[in-house]
Design an enzyme around this catalytic site. Structure first.
Site, PDB file in Angstrom:
ATOM      1  N   TYR A  55       0.796  -1.009  -0.053  1.00 12.97           N
ATOM      2  CA  TYR A  55      -0.136  -0.120  -0.082  1.00 12.97           C
ATOM      3  C   TYR A  55       0.887   1.328   0.193  1.00 12.97           C
ATOM      4  CZ  TYR A  55      -3.748  -3.273   1.347  1.00 12.97           C
ATOM      5  OH  TYR A  55      -4.739  -4.097   1.409  1.00 12.97           O
ATOM      6  N   HIS A 124      -0.447 -12.129   1.172  1.00 15.87           N
ATOM      7  CA  HIS A 124      -1.535 -11.321   0.263  1.00 15.87           C
ATOM      8  C   HIS A 124      -2.160 -11.947  -1.221  1.00 15.87           C
ATOM      9  CE1 HIS A 124      -2.396  -6.589  -0.404  1.00 15.87           C
ATOM     10  NE2 HIS A 124      -3.343  -7.317  -0.236  1.00 15.87           N
ATOM     11  N   SER A 203     -13.343  -4.912   1.541  1.00 13.78           N
ATOM     12  CA  SER A 203     -14.397  -4.153   0.593  1.00 13.78           C
ATOM     13  C   SER A 203     -15.922  -4.658   0.795  1.00 13.78           C
ATOM     14  CB  SER A 203     -13.956  -4.201  -1.037  1.00 13.78           C
ATOM     15  OG  SER A 203     -12.854  -3.727  -1.289  1.00 13.78           O
ATOM     16  N   PRO A 204     -16.137  -4.575   2.227  1.00 18.16           N
ATOM     17  CA  PRO A 204     -17.495  -5.038   2.427  1.00 18.16           C
ATOM     18  C   PRO A 204     -18.817  -4.306   2.006  1.00 18.16           C
ATOM     19  CG  PRO A 204     -16.763  -4.433   4.474  1.00 18.16           C
ATOM     20  CD  PRO A 204     -15.488  -4.165   3.394  1.00 18.16           C
ATOM     21  N   LEU A 205     -18.104  -2.923   1.792  1.00 20.98           N
ATOM     22  CA  LEU A 205     -19.198  -1.818   1.209  1.00 20.98           C
ATOM     23  C   LEU A 205     -18.996  -1.799  -0.412  1.00 20.98           C
ATOM     24  CD1 LEU A 205     -18.867   0.675   4.011  1.00 20.98           C
ATOM     25  CD2 LEU A 205     -20.731  -0.693   3.337  1.00 20.98           C
ATOM     26  N   GLY A 206     -18.391  -2.854  -0.984  1.00 24.90           N
ATOM     27  CA  GLY A 206     -18.193  -2.721  -2.273  1.00 24.90           C
ATOM     28  C   GLY A 206     -17.270  -1.456  -2.902  1.00 24.90           C
ATOM     29  N   ARG A 207     -16.392  -1.250  -2.179  1.00 28.40           N
ATOM     30  CA  ARG A 207     -15.400  -0.154  -2.566  1.00 28.40           C
ATOM     31  C   ARG A 207     -16.136   1.166  -2.283  1.00 28.40           C
ATOM     32  NH1 ARG A 207     -10.568  -2.497  -3.835  1.00 28.40           N
ATOM     33  NH2 ARG A 207     -10.973  -4.615  -4.760  1.00 28.40           N
ATOM     34  N   GLY A 208     -17.107   1.059  -1.382  1.00 24.89           N
ATOM     35  CA  GLY A 208     -17.928   2.426  -1.119  1.00 24.89           C
ATOM     36  C   GLY A 208     -19.116   2.634  -2.102  1.00 24.89           C
ATOM     37  N   PHE A 209     -19.332   1.660  -3.019  1.00 26.12           N
ATOM     38  CA  PHE A 209     -20.297   2.059  -3.890  1.00 26.12           C
ATOM     39  C   PHE A 209     -21.894   1.644  -3.130  1.00 26.12           C
ATOM     40  CE2 PHE A 209     -23.479   1.048  -7.420  1.00 26.12           C
ATOM     41  CZ  PHE A 209     -22.804   1.820  -8.352  1.00 26.12           C
TER      42      PHE A 209
END
Length: 331
Positions: A55, A124, A203-209
Site C-alpha cells: 500500500y 496477500h 471491501s464489505p461496502l463494495g469499494r464504497g459503492f
C-alpha cells in the site's frame, strides 16, 4: 464493541482497513485526519488494524505504525495485520512467495511499522510458481522467532487454504465479500469453517459503492482507482446503481443508511466474520461501527431475505477487476 474470534485470535467485531489513507481512493492530503481516525477506532473498540507492504509502497505501514505508537493504547490491545506477496511490474500485478522473500518482507515491514512484532501476517496472494508449503514453512519459522503471532492468507482457493493449513494453522482468510461479491460462499467459506479459520471480508461496502455516496463516476477523483474497475464503468455503473437504490429504500425503512445495512448483512454471517471497511475519516468510521449493533439487534431473517432480494448476486454488472489485476486475484 463485542469481540469475535479469528481462529485463536480475539478481536473487535469490526476492523479498520487503512489502505485508502495512503492510496487508491483519491488525493491523500490529510494525514492528521487519518491518524485521528485510527485513534478514534481504537476508542470505539476496533482492535484490528489492516495494512500491507504494497500500500503506497510501504507508506501506509509507516502511517499505521506511527498511529499505533502515538495512540497511548497498550500495544497488547491492538491487533496489527499486514501482508506480503503482491509485486507490481510494469502495471501488472503478480505474486511472490519464496521463503527468503517472505522473511525479507517481514523484516522490512517491522522497520516501517516501528514495532517489534506483527500480530497477523497475511500471504496477500498465492504465488503460482512457489509451492504454498514453502511460503507457509517460512511463516511458521517467523512465528517461532516471535516476529509474527499468527498467519493468514488472502484471496486464496479452498485447495490452497487446505495446503497452507496442513503446514501451519491459518488463523484468518482475508477475501472480498459483500452483497455484490459473493464468490467465497460456495467452497472457500465452508472450508474455512471446517478448519476453524476466521473470515476477514475486505471491501464489505463494495469499494464504497453500496453506501450510495457515489452517484456518478464524476464523483470520484481523477486518481481514484475505481475509475478503472469494470463495475464502475458505463452501463455497469447504472445497473449497479439500481441495486443501491433498492438497498437504500430498505435502509430508510429501518432508519439506517444503505452502507450500514450492507455492513450489517456481512456482520450477521457469524461470530467468525470480522469485516474491515476502510475509511480515512472519523465520521464514516463511526457510521460503520454502528452497523455492529444493527447486525446484533435489528436484522430478522425476513430482513436478511429482503436485503438479498434487493441486491441479488446475479444482478451485479461487471467483473471485480480489469485484466491487469485479475490475473493474480486469487489462487
Amino acid at each position: 464493541m463485542i469481540t469475535k474470534k479469528l481462529g485463536a485470535l480475539e478481536v473487535g467485531a469490526q476492523g479498520l482497513g487503512c489502505m485508502g489513507m495512503s492510496q487508491a481512493y483519491g488525493v491523500r492530503d490529510n494525514e492528521a485526519e487519518s491518524i485521528a481516525t485510527i485513534h478514534r477506532a481504537l476508542e470505539l473498540g476496533v482492535t484490528l488494524l489492516d495494512t500491507a507492504n504494497v500500500y503506497a509502497d510501504g507508506v501506509n505501514e509507516e502511517l499505521v505504525g506511527r498511529a499505533i505508537r502515538e495512540s497511548g493504547v497498550n500495544r497488547d490491545d491492538i491487533v496489527l495485520a499486514t501482508k506480503f506477496g503482491i509485486v507490481w511490474t510494469d502495471g501488472q500485478m503478480s505474486a511472490r512467495g519464496g521463503a527468503a522473500y517472505v522473511k525479507e518482507c517481514c523484516e522490512a515491514s517491522l522497520r516501517r511499522l516501528g514495532l517489534d512484532h506483527i500480530d497477523l501476517y497475511y500471504q496477500h496472494r498465492v504465488d503460482p510458481d512457489t509451492p504454498v508449503e514453502e511460503t507457509w514453512g517460512a511463516l511458521a519459522e517467523l512465528v517461532e522467532e516471535g516476529k509474527i503471532r499468527y498467519a493468514g492468507i488472502s484471496e486464496a482457493s479452498a485447495e490452497s487454504i487446505r495446503r497452507a493449513h496442513a503446514v501451519h494453522p491459518v488463523t484468518a482468510l482475508q477475501s472480498e465479500w459483500s452483497l455484490w461479491t459473493r464468490g467465497i460462499e460456495d467452497e472457500v467459506l465452508p472450508t474455512c469453517r471446517e478448519l476453524g479459520i476466521g473470515i476477514v471480508p475486505f471491501s464489505p461496502l463494495g469499494r464504497g459503492f453500496l453506501t450510495g455516496q457515489v452517484t456518478s463516476v464524476q464523483d470520484l477523483p481523477e486518481d481514484d482507482m475505481r475509475r478503472r474497475l469494470p463495475r464502475f464503468a458505463g452501463e455497469n455503473f447504472d445497473k449497479n446503481l439500481a441495486i443501491v437504490e433498492a438497498l437504500r429504500a430498505l435502509a430508510e425503512e429501518k432508519g439506517v443508511t444503505a452502507g450500514q445495512l450492507a455492513l450489517a448483512w456481512v456482520q450477521h454471517h457469524g461470530d467468525d466474520v470480522v469485516p474491515i471497511p476502510g475509511t480515512k475519516r472519523r465520521r464514516y468510521l463511526e457510521e460503520n461501527v454502528a452497523s455492529v449493533e444493527i447486525a446484533l439487534n435489528s436484522l430478522s431473517e425476513s430482513d436478511l431475505k429482503a436485503i438479498e432480494d434487493a441486491a441479488p448476486a446475479s444482478a451485479v454488472a461487471g467483473a471485480r477487476y480489469p485484466e491487469s489485476l485479475s490475473r493474480a486475484a486469487g489462487k
